[in-house]
Design a protein around this motif. Structure first.
Motif, PDB file in Angstrom:
ATOM      1  N   UNK A  40       0.854  -1.186   0.000  1.00 52.85           N
ATOM      2  CA  UNK A  40       0.000   0.000   0.000  1.00 52.85           C
ATOM      3  C   UNK A  40       0.889   1.235   0.000  1.00 52.85           C
ATOM      4  N   UNK A  41       0.731   2.054  -1.020  1.00 53.03           N
ATOM      5  CA  UNK A  41       1.467   3.314  -1.110  1.00 53.03           C
ATOM      6  C   UNK A  41       0.429   4.425  -1.016  1.00 53.03           C
ATOM      7  N   UNK A  42       0.338   5.120   0.114  1.00 55.96           N
ATOM      8  CA  UNK A  42      -0.731   6.090   0.322  1.00 55.96           C
ATOM      9  C   UNK A  42      -0.836   7.142  -0.772  1.00 55.96           C
ATOM     10  N   UNK A  43      -2.059   7.365  -1.222  1.00 54.73           N
ATOM     11  CA  UNK A  43      -2.442   8.435  -2.144  1.00 54.73           C
ATOM     12  C   UNK A  43      -1.879   8.285  -3.549  1.00 54.73           C
ATOM     13  N   UNK A  44      -1.216   7.178  -3.849  1.00 56.49           N
ATOM     14  CA  UNK A  44      -0.696   6.948  -5.187  1.00 56.49           C
ATOM     15  C   UNK A  44      -1.448   5.788  -5.845  1.00 56.49           C
ATOM     16  N   UNK A  45      -1.841   5.940  -7.114  1.00 64.48           N
ATOM     17  CA  UNK A  45      -2.629   4.893  -7.791  1.00 64.48           C
ATOM     18  C   UNK A  45      -1.955   3.531  -7.775  1.00 64.48           C
ATOM     19  N   UNK A  46      -0.627   3.495  -7.899  1.00 64.01           N
ATOM     20  CA  UNK A  46       0.062   2.212  -7.929  1.00 64.01           C
ATOM     21  C   UNK A  46       0.008   1.489  -6.579  1.00 64.01           C
ATOM     22  N   UNK A  47      -0.429   2.198  -5.543  1.00 64.69           N
ATOM     23  CA  UNK A  47      -0.533   1.578  -4.232  1.00 64.69           C
ATOM     24  C   UNK A  47      -1.895   0.979  -3.947  1.00 64.69           C
ATOM     25  N   UNK A  48      -2.844   1.129  -4.880  1.00 59.86           N
ATOM     26  CA  UNK A  48      -4.190   0.598  -4.659  1.00 59.86           C
ATOM     27  C   UNK A  48      -4.210  -0.936  -4.636  1.00 59.86           C
ATOM     28  N   UNK A  52      -5.501  -5.137  -1.444  1.00 54.40           N
ATOM     29  CA  UNK A  52      -5.825  -6.560  -1.503  1.00 54.40           C
ATOM     30  C   UNK A  52      -4.631  -7.427  -1.109  1.00 54.40           C
ATOM     31  N   UNK A  53      -3.442  -7.056  -1.588  1.00 57.26           N
ATOM     32  CA  UNK A  53      -2.292  -7.954  -1.463  1.00 57.26           C
ATOM     33  C   UNK A  53      -1.379  -7.696  -0.266  1.00 57.26           C
ATOM     34  N   UNK A  91     -14.060  -9.709   5.120  1.00 55.83           N
ATOM     35  CA  UNK A  91     -13.856  -9.146   3.777  1.00 55.83           C
ATOM     36  C   UNK A  91     -13.979  -7.624   3.791  1.00 55.83           C
ATOM     37  N   UNK A  92     -15.076  -7.124   4.372  1.00 56.68           N
ATOM     38  CA  UNK A  92     -15.260  -5.666   4.420  1.00 56.68           C
ATOM     39  C   UNK A  92     -14.152  -5.020   5.239  1.00 56.68           C
ATOM     40  N   UNK A  93     -13.807  -5.648   6.363  1.00 54.62           N
ATOM     41  CA  UNK A  93     -12.753  -5.100   7.206  1.00 54.62           C
ATOM     42  C   UNK A  93     -11.406  -5.067   6.504  1.00 54.62           C
ATOM     43  N   UNK A  94     -11.100  -6.135   5.787  1.00 55.51           N
ATOM     44  CA  UNK A  94      -9.832  -6.209   5.034  1.00 55.51           C
ATOM     45  C   UNK A  94      -9.737  -5.047   4.048  1.00 55.51           C
ATOM     46  N   UNK A  95     -10.767  -4.872   3.233  1.00 57.22           N
ATOM     47  CA  UNK A  95     -10.758  -3.837   2.198  1.00 57.22           C
ATOM     48  C   UNK A  95     -10.823  -2.437   2.803  1.00 57.22           C
ATOM     49  N   UNK A  96     -11.676  -2.252   3.807  1.00 58.26           N
ATOM     50  CA  UNK A  96     -11.831  -0.927   4.412  1.00 58.26           C
ATOM     51  C   UNK A  96     -10.571  -0.495   5.144  1.00 58.26           C
ATOM     52  N   UNK A  97      -9.912  -1.430   5.821  1.00 57.76           N
ATOM     53  CA  UNK A  97      -8.664  -1.105   6.511  1.00 57.76           C
ATOM     54  C   UNK A  97      -7.593  -0.682   5.514  1.00 57.76           C
ATOM     55  N   UNK A  98      -7.475  -1.446   4.417  1.00 65.48           N
ATOM     56  CA  UNK A  98      -6.489  -1.096   3.397  1.00 65.48           C
ATOM     57  C   UNK A  98      -6.789   0.241   2.747  1.00 65.48           C
ATOM     58  N   UNK A  99      -8.063   0.496   2.460  1.00 71.13           N
ATOM     59  CA  UNK A  99      -8.420   1.765   1.813  1.00 71.13           C
ATOM     60  C   UNK A  99      -8.179   2.942   2.748  1.00 71.13           C
ATOM     61  N   UNK A 100      -8.543   2.781   4.024  1.00 71.27           N
ATOM     62  CA  UNK A 100      -8.314   3.866   4.979  1.00 71.27           C
ATOM     63  C   UNK A 100      -6.831   4.163   5.124  1.00 71.27           C
ATOM     64  N   UNK A 101      -6.010   3.120   5.125  1.00 72.25           N
ATOM     65  CA  UNK A 101      -4.565   3.318   5.182  1.00 72.25           C
ATOM     66  C   UNK A 101      -4.076   4.032   3.928  1.00 72.25           C
ATOM     67  N   UNK A 102      -4.677   3.712   2.786  1.00 74.34           N
ATOM     68  CA  UNK A 102      -4.251   4.335   1.525  1.00 74.34           C
ATOM     69  C   UNK A 102      -4.583   5.823   1.488  1.00 74.34           C
ATOM     70  N   UNK A 103      -5.705   6.225   2.085  1.00 75.11           N
ATOM     71  CA  UNK A 103      -6.107   7.630   2.040  1.00 75.11           C
ATOM     72  C   UNK A 103      -5.461   8.464   3.144  1.00 75.11           C
TER      73      UNK A 103
END
Length: 257
Positions: A40-48, A52-53, A91-103
């Motif tokens: 996960x690379x915050x705020x960068x598209x390549x980190x999206x 998941x991974x 599943x929701x927690x996995x994705x939401x945690x990653x997205x929150x970290x990304x933003x």
């Protein structure tokens, strides 16, 4: 007996998660995930992609071992005691945690400088599960689930300190490699999901005697059958007649005269 007590999913899903994590680490060791690919690379598209991974990737053998045990234990608790909502939470927690970290902006809290960070590891998921299990027991106020909450606090209560920068507690010559942002994201998402699903799944049991006027003699079949089969037990018992003062009125008048 064990099959009737322990859910198959509570054993299978933690095993699958661990197998996937170690397979991901094996790919890393063999050079399949170079540099920040999969992180996960915050705020960068390549980190999206890392949303998941990233929980399947780890920086060292110590890193993956330290995450494997709590992942296995907490996932077991999740699928054993919250089977109805377990998949949604995971599943929701996995994705939401990653997205929150990304933003979350990767800003150094001490200098205010922007940091280019690559975050990997399942610690965000660990915090997600720990905080969900703890607050679910509290919100539902179910004694069995509260016991799980207390176990989580007993063994993983120190996780709270991981939500803050490590530099706050020790003098370090180099910036910490531990992502407190991932821990914070997991804790926030786990708490929110615990509140959101507090009315789903197993609820607090209320026994019949906790309801007002729960007992009705007419609905008690055993009692009615007993009365029918033993009528002699319910004959009117002899009792002493209560004295009435007016019955002695004449006697009182004679005494006065």
């Amino acid at each position: 007996m064990i099959k009737n007590v322990i859910s198959k999913k509570a054993l299978l899903y933690p095993f699958l998660m661990l197998a996937t994590m170690w397979f991901g680490y094996l790919l890393q060791v063999n050079g399949f995930f170079d540099s920040c690919f999969g992180a996960i690379i915050p705020l960068l598209p390549e980190g999206l992609l890392g949303i998941i991974t990233s929980p399947l990737l780890h920086g060292s053998i110590d890193h993956i071992v330290s995450n494997s045990i709590p992942i296995a234990v907490l996932m077991f608790f999740l699928y054993q005691f919250y089977p109805i909502v377990a998949n949604k939470v995971f599943v929701i927690g996995w994705l939401a945690t990653g997205f929150l970290l990304w933003v979350l902006p990767p800003i150094d809290v001490f200098t205010g400088n922007y940091q280019y960070t690559c975050t990997i590891g399942a610690s965000g998921v660990v915090y997600l599960l720990a905080f969900f299990l703890f607050f679910s027991g509290v919100f539902r106020w179910n004694m069995k689930l509260l016991t799980i909450s207390l176990l989580v606090v007993l063994y993983y209560g120190s996780l709270v300190w991981g939500m803050f920068p490590e530099e706050l507690f020790s003098s370090m010559q180099e910036p910490s490699k531990i992502s407190w942002q991932a821990h914070l994201a997991g804790a926030v998402v786990g708490s929110v999901l615990a509140f959101s699903f507090k009315k789903s799944g197993e609820k607090k049991k209320k026994f019949i005697w906790e309801f007002p006027n729960y007992y009705s003699e007419k609905d008690d079949k055993l009692w009615q059958e007993y009365k029918e089969n033993h009528p002699d037990d319910f004959l009117e018992l002899p009792y002493q007649k209560r004295e009435d003062i007016w019955d002695h009125l004449e006697d009182l008048r004679k005494k006065r005269s």
